[in-house]
Design a protein around this motif. Structure first.
Motif, PDB file in Angstrom:
ATOM      1  N   PRO A  27     -25.776 -12.244  59.883  1.00 54.04           N
ATOM      2  CA  PRO A  27     -24.872 -12.873  58.699  1.00 54.04           C
ATOM      3  C   PRO A  27     -25.469 -13.058  57.515  1.00 54.04           C
ATOM      4  CG  PRO A  27     -24.725 -14.031  60.644  1.00 54.04           C
ATOM      5  CD  PRO A  27     -25.627 -12.690  60.827  1.00 54.04           C
TER       6      PRO A  27
ATOM      7  N   THR B 266     -20.813 -13.855  45.187  1.00 52.64           N
ATOM      8  CA  THR B 266     -20.832 -14.752  46.468  1.00 52.64           C
ATOM      9  C   THR B 266     -19.267 -14.856  45.822  1.00 52.64           C
ATOM     10  OG1 THR B 266     -21.616 -16.297  46.834  1.00 52.64           O
ATOM     11  CG2 THR B 266     -21.961 -14.546  47.671  1.00 52.64           C
TER      12      THR B 266
ATOM     13  N   LEU C 115     -15.579 -10.348  45.991  1.00 55.63           N
ATOM     14  CA  LEU C 115     -15.275 -10.054  47.334  1.00 55.63           C
ATOM     15  C   LEU C 115     -14.149  -9.483  47.825  1.00 55.63           C
ATOM     16  CD1 LEU C 115     -17.004 -12.890  49.471  1.00 55.63           C
ATOM     17  CD2 LEU C 115     -18.165 -11.293  47.978  1.00 55.63           C
TER      18      LEU C 115
ATOM     19  N   GLU D  62     -19.944  -9.907  52.328  1.00 55.71           N
ATOM     20  CA  GLU D  62     -20.455 -11.001  52.342  1.00 55.71           C
ATOM     21  C   GLU D  62     -21.165 -11.838  50.774  1.00 55.71           C
ATOM     22  OE1 GLU D  62     -22.116 -12.781  56.949  1.00 55.71           O
ATOM     23  OE2 GLU D  62     -22.558 -10.456  56.294  1.00 55.71           O
TER      24      GLU D  62
ATOM     25  N   GLY E  58     -19.846  -6.603  57.382  1.00 54.65           N
ATOM     26  CA  GLY E  58     -20.132  -8.087  56.794  1.00 54.65           C
ATOM     27  C   GLY E  58     -21.342  -7.219  55.114  1.00 54.65           C
TER      28      GLY E  58
END
Length: 90
Positions: A2, A21, A26, A41, A84
């Motif tokens: 991650p 981000t 997102l 992410e 992710g």
């Protein structure tokens, strides 16, 4: 792997303002016409081919997934970040 805060910060330094981000980015990258919702992410909007190469080198080095995305009109979720990582939005 991650994207923890330190890795996200490193990517921001290495890739510049094309990496975001921001919640709106997102959310937009989390869906396509399949109805699935799989948020990444981070989202990367490259301007040049060498930026894509740099992203891929970093992904290999640090082990995070990269999912390429075009218009987001697919019906099978193939452009969604199932694991992710970073969506590469072209």
């Amino acid at each position: 792997m991650p994207l923890d805060a330190s890795l996200a910060a490193l990517l921001g330094r290495e890739l510049g303002p094309g990496l975001t981000t921001a919640p709106a980015a997102l959310t937009a990258a989390a869906t396509d016409d399949s109805g699935l919702v799989l948020p990444p992410e981070a989202v990367f909007f490259p301007k040049r081919a060498d930026e894509i190469s740099r992203l891929m080198v970093l992904a290999g080095r640090y082990g995070f997934p990269v999912t390429p995305r075009g218009a987001g009109t697919g019906l099978a979720g193939g452009a969604l970040a199932a694991s992710g990582g970073v969506v590469l939005d072209t």
